[in-house]
Design a protein around this motif. Structure first.
Motif, PDB file in Angstrom:
ATOM      1  N   ILE A 182       1.095  -1.087   0.066  1.00  0.00           N
ATOM      2  CA  ILE A 182       0.577   0.050   0.032  1.00  0.00           C
ATOM      3  C   ILE A 182       1.087   1.612   0.132  1.00  0.00           C
ATOM      4  O   ILE A 182       0.398   2.233  -0.383  1.00  0.00           O
ATOM      5  CB  ILE A 182      -1.139   0.040   1.024  1.00  0.00           C
ATOM      6  CG1 ILE A 182      -0.382   0.164   2.536  1.00  0.00           C
ATOM      7  CG2 ILE A 182      -2.348  -1.016   0.811  1.00  0.00           C
ATOM      8  CD1 ILE A 182      -0.432   0.354   3.729  1.00  0.00           C
ATOM      9  N   ALA A 185       0.692   3.502  -4.653  1.00  0.00           N
ATOM     10  CA  ALA A 185      -0.663   3.354  -4.748  1.00  0.00           C
ATOM     11  C   ALA A 185      -0.866   2.945  -5.863  1.00  0.00           C
ATOM     12  O   ALA A 185      -1.129   1.993  -6.346  1.00  0.00           O
ATOM     13  CB  ALA A 185      -1.608   4.351  -4.770  1.00  0.00           C
ATOM     14  N   ASP A 212       6.344  -6.127   0.819  1.00  0.00           N
ATOM     15  CA  ASP A 212       5.675  -5.121   1.199  1.00  0.00           C
ATOM     16  C   ASP A 212       4.836  -5.293   0.712  1.00  0.00           C
ATOM     17  O   ASP A 212       3.373  -5.081   0.986  1.00  0.00           O
ATOM     18  CB  ASP A 212       6.427  -3.823   0.879  1.00  0.00           C
ATOM     19  CG  ASP A 212       7.273  -2.932   1.910  1.00  0.00           C
ATOM     20  OD1 ASP A 212       7.871  -4.066   2.753  1.00  0.00           O
ATOM     21  OD2 ASP A 212       7.818  -2.158   1.501  1.00  0.00           O
TER      22      ASP A 212
ATOM     23  N   SER B  27       1.436   7.534  -2.462  1.00  0.00           N
ATOM     24  CA  SER B  27       0.156   7.150  -0.973  1.00  0.00           C
ATOM     25  C   SER B  27      -1.275   7.559  -1.989  1.00  0.00           C
ATOM     26  O   SER B  27      -2.156   6.376  -1.521  1.00  0.00           O
ATOM     27  CB  SER B  27       0.501   7.179   0.186  1.00  0.00           C
ATOM     28  OG  SER B  27       0.390   8.754  -0.084  1.00  0.00           O
ATOM     29  N   ALA B  77      -0.574   2.475   8.932  1.00  0.00           N
ATOM     30  CA  ALA B  77      -0.756   1.487   8.573  1.00  0.00           C
ATOM     31  C   ALA B  77       0.427   1.169   7.321  1.00  0.00           C
ATOM     32  O   ALA B  77       1.376   0.056   7.104  1.00  0.00           O
ATOM     33  CB  ALA B  77      -1.599   1.087   6.762  1.00  0.00           C
ATOM     34  N   THR B  78       1.580   2.306   6.376  1.00  0.00           N
ATOM     35  CA  THR B  78       2.542   2.000   5.751  1.00  0.00           C
ATOM     36  C   THR B  78       3.315   1.905   6.956  1.00  0.00           C
ATOM     37  O   THR B  78       4.295   1.190   6.345  1.00  0.00           O
ATOM     38  CB  THR B  78       2.361   3.726   4.571  1.00  0.00           C
ATOM     39  OG1 THR B  78       1.366   3.327   3.948  1.00  0.00           O
ATOM     40  CG2 THR B  78       3.300   3.298   3.741  1.00  0.00           C
ATOM     41  N   TYR B  81       3.627  -1.863   8.579  1.00  0.00           N
ATOM     42  CA  TYR B  81       3.548  -2.741   7.036  1.00  0.00           C
ATOM     43  C   TYR B  81       5.096  -3.503   6.183  1.00  0.00           C
ATOM     44  O   TYR B  81       5.426  -4.141   5.453  1.00  0.00           O
ATOM     45  CB  TYR B  81       2.541  -3.711   7.205  1.00  0.00           C
ATOM     46  CG  TYR B  81       1.516  -4.109   8.051  1.00  0.00           C
ATOM     47  CD1 TYR B  81       1.802  -4.948   8.813  1.00  0.00           C
ATOM     48  CD2 TYR B  81      -0.039  -3.008   7.815  1.00  0.00           C
ATOM     49  CE1 TYR B  81       0.934  -5.067   9.188  1.00  0.00           C
ATOM     50  CE2 TYR B  81      -0.351  -3.572   9.029  1.00  0.00           C
ATOM     51  CZ  TYR B  81      -0.178  -4.588  10.047  1.00  0.00           C
ATOM     52  OH  TYR B  81      -1.373  -5.074  11.324  1.00  0.00           O
ATOM     53  N   ASN B  82       4.922  -1.719   5.289  1.00  0.00           N
ATOM     54  CA  ASN B  82       5.958  -1.808   4.450  1.00  0.00           C
ATOM     55  C   ASN B  82       7.729  -1.242   4.690  1.00  0.00           C
ATOM     56  O   ASN B  82       7.409  -0.225   5.320  1.00  0.00           O
ATOM     57  CB  ASN B  82       5.442  -0.668   3.940  1.00  0.00           C
ATOM     58  CG  ASN B  82       4.075  -0.855   2.915  1.00  0.00           C
ATOM     59  OD1 ASN B  82       3.547  -1.274   3.339  1.00  0.00           O
ATOM     60  ND2 ASN B  82       3.893  -0.460   1.417  1.00  0.00           N
ATOM     61  N   PHE B  83       8.238  -1.943   4.961  1.00  0.00           N
ATOM     62  CA  PHE B  83       9.370  -2.208   4.792  1.00  0.00           C
ATOM     63  C   PHE B  83      10.682  -1.696   4.487  1.00  0.00           C
ATOM     64  O   PHE B  83      11.367  -1.144   3.765  1.00  0.00           O
ATOM     65  CB  PHE B  83      10.242  -3.645   5.688  1.00  0.00           C
ATOM     66  CG  PHE B  83       9.410  -4.225   7.050  1.00  0.00           C
ATOM     67  CD1 PHE B  83       8.424  -3.601   7.890  1.00  0.00           C
ATOM     68  CD2 PHE B  83       9.894  -5.131   6.903  1.00  0.00           C
ATOM     69  CE1 PHE B  83       8.041  -4.076   8.834  1.00  0.00           C
ATOM     70  CE2 PHE B  83       9.079  -5.898   8.015  1.00  0.00           C
ATOM     71  CZ  PHE B  83       8.242  -4.870   8.940  1.00  0.00           C
ATOM     72  N   THR B  85       9.142   0.451   1.065  1.00  0.00           N
ATOM     73  CA  THR B  85       8.703   1.599   0.661  1.00  0.00           C
ATOM     74  C   THR B  85       8.476   2.621   1.853  1.00  0.00           C
ATOM     75  O   THR B  85       8.733   3.809   1.344  1.00  0.00           O
ATOM     76  CB  THR B  85       7.479   1.642  -0.004  1.00  0.00           C
ATOM     77  OG1 THR B  85       6.570   0.547   0.404  1.00  0.00           O
ATOM     78  CG2 THR B  85       7.890   0.769  -1.570  1.00  0.00           C
ATOM     79  N   ALA B  86       8.036   2.598   3.107  1.00  0.00           N
ATOM     80  CA  ALA B  86       8.463   3.139   3.948  1.00  0.00           C
ATOM     81  C   ALA B  86       9.507   4.059   3.645  1.00  0.00           C
ATOM     82  O   ALA B  86       9.217   5.125   4.043  1.00  0.00           O
ATOM     83  CB  ALA B  86       8.061   3.033   5.927  1.00  0.00           C
ATOM     84  N   TYR B  89       8.684   7.491   2.249  1.00  0.00           N
ATOM     85  CA  TYR B  89       8.573   8.247   3.188  1.00  0.00           C
ATOM     86  C   TYR B  89       8.663   8.941   4.561  1.00  0.00           C
ATOM     87  O   TYR B  89       8.651  10.799   5.243  1.00  0.00           O
ATOM     88  CB  TYR B  89       7.095   7.617   4.047  1.00  0.00           C
ATOM     89  CG  TYR B  89       5.815   7.743   2.842  1.00  0.00           C
ATOM     90  CD1 TYR B  89       4.396   7.473   2.878  1.00  0.00           C
ATOM     91  CD2 TYR B  89       6.394   6.457   2.314  1.00  0.00           C
ATOM     92  CE1 TYR B  89       3.615   7.511   1.798  1.00  0.00           C
ATOM     93  CE2 TYR B  89       5.319   5.582   1.277  1.00  0.00           C
ATOM     94  CZ  TYR B  89       4.001   6.381   1.796  1.00  0.00           C
ATOM     95  OH  TYR B  89       2.874   5.634   0.684  1.00  0.00           O
TER      96      TYR B  89
END
Lengths: 290, 108
Positions: A182, A185, A212, B27, B77-78, B81-83, B85-86, B89
């Motif tokens: 997520i 997107a 991911d 996002s 949430a990102t 759970y997102n290692f 792509t985080a 951010y």
């Protein structure tokens, strides 16, 4: 073990009879009392149902107490065929995390000879399913599936290594690998929009969430992704699943993120590395990465 | 009223527009509430510096806090759970993490 007296019946009727008896409840084994020559073809039946095959000529203890045995048959007029359940070695992979189970099974299969069987069981039905999917790639075939108490199991038989196919294959399946989740997107939408396009073209679609990517399959997460030009991501995903896309979630990546089977949206299931490798190795799949 | 802290916050919020725009495109609309608060915070912070009114500065500080909080709630949430792509951010979140401290300093 069932004992059946069928004197006078000829081959191949004896094979048909044996098969019917096994199918109707003699799963543990069978002793047939036959006339000489009628045992022909029974070895194939025994092999088919995973029984050991043994032929004895004459009266023995197994039939002496059999009520149908009259005792007037002379020794040389009787053939006793024993088909007993072969002792299958068990391999319990409960507690092993992916890809542990498939490595254990692979090592075991390497040491087995053609025709040998092994019962693989685990408390995790996903782990057993993962192995079942991969077995054809490992010179094995699944001959039985089921549950024992609280454990799922499969019985695997070692088969001769198939020769590599030389004929052209029809790439009529699409494997969509999603590893961005997520947090991206556009890639998340592309996963399901491409899947829906492939499905509408008559292709079989399998989506594999990796790293991911598994975040999409967590309940509630896809609902947070929205682009003005498209429906919410969870709706697009549900449409793709309803249209027939099979969705797997990498067990290892889910474990890394504390995601369990119960946390996943409907229509998705955990799968191990073996499933992923099997899908990648299948030449009928075209692979798309997002 | 001294304007040092509001000016620093304004500079950070402007930087946040640049880093946030890139984040926003990755996002999708999930960050819309955050960017609404961020743009309002910029306008009111600028108004506070120009007018010198303590009440406007208070309002700006409140909006700055909201902008910082929504940056994290909308990406939670990102982050969880997102290692892989985080980290994309991270620049925007790092900027937003500075805002609450300076918002409090500007009203003390």
């Amino acid at each position: 073990m069932k004992t059946v007296k069928a004197l006078g019946i000829k081959a191949p009727n004896s094979s048909i009879l044996a098969e019917n008896i096994i199918k109707n409840g003699a799963k543990g084994g069978l002793i047939l009392i036959l006339s000489p020559g009628s045992e022909e073809g029974l070895e194939q039946v025994a092999k088919k149902y995973g029984f050991t095959f043994e032929v004895e000529k004459g009266i023995n203890e197994a039939i002496e107490n059999f009520e149908g045995f009259s005792g007037d048959q002379t020794k040389d007029l009787i053939v006793v065929v024993k088909m007993t359940k072969s002792q299958v070695e068990e391999l319990d992979v409960t507690g092993e995390t992916c890809p542990g189970p498939i490595i254990l099974v692979g090592d075991k299969l390497d040491c087995m000879t053609t025709g040998d069987r092994i019962k693989v069981k685990s408390k995790s039905s996903e782990a057993v399913e993962d192995i079942a999917i991969s077995i054809p790639e490992m010179s094995g075939k699944v001959v039985e599936k089921g549950t024992d108490d609280d454990k799922s199991y499969i019985v695997v038989e070692k088969i001769q290594t198939p020769t590599s196919p030389t004929a052209a294959v029809n790439r009529d399946k699409v494997l969509v690998v999603q590893s961005n989740g997520i947090g991206n997107a556009e890639r998340a939408y592309a996963t399901f929009i491409f899947s829906k396009a492939a499905l509408s073209m008559g292709k079989k679609v399998t989506v594999f969430f990796l790293m991911d990517g598994v975040s999409i399959a967590k309940k509630g997460n896809a609902a947070t992704v929205k682009h003005p030009s498209f429906d919410r991501l969870d709706k697009v995903m549900a449409e793709a699943i309803a249209a027939g896309a099979k969705v797997y979630v990498c067990e290892l990546s889910a474990e890394f993120r504390g995601i369990k089977q119960g946390d996943l949206v409907e229509g998705t299931s955990l799968a191990g590395a073996a499933t992923y490798i099997t899908l990648l190795s299948d030449p009928t799949y075209a692979v798309v990465n997002f | 009223m001294q304007v040092t802290y509001p000016v620093i916050v304004l500079a950070i919020l402007f930087s946040g527009i640049a880093s946030g725009f890139i984040t926003f495109r990755m996002s999708g609309m999930r960050l819309a509430p955050h960017f609404g608060a961020l743009i309002l915070a910029i306008i009111v912070t600028f108004a506070g510096i120009v007018t010198g009114s303590i009440w406007v500065v208070y309002a700006a500080a409140a909006l700055q806090l909201i902008a910082a909080i929504t940056a994290f709630t909308q990406t939670w949430a990102t982050l969880k759970y997102n290692f892989q792509t985080a980290p994309a951010y991270a620049p925007h979140l790092a900027l937003m993490a500075m805002v609450p401290v300076l918002a409090i300093a500007s009203v003390l």
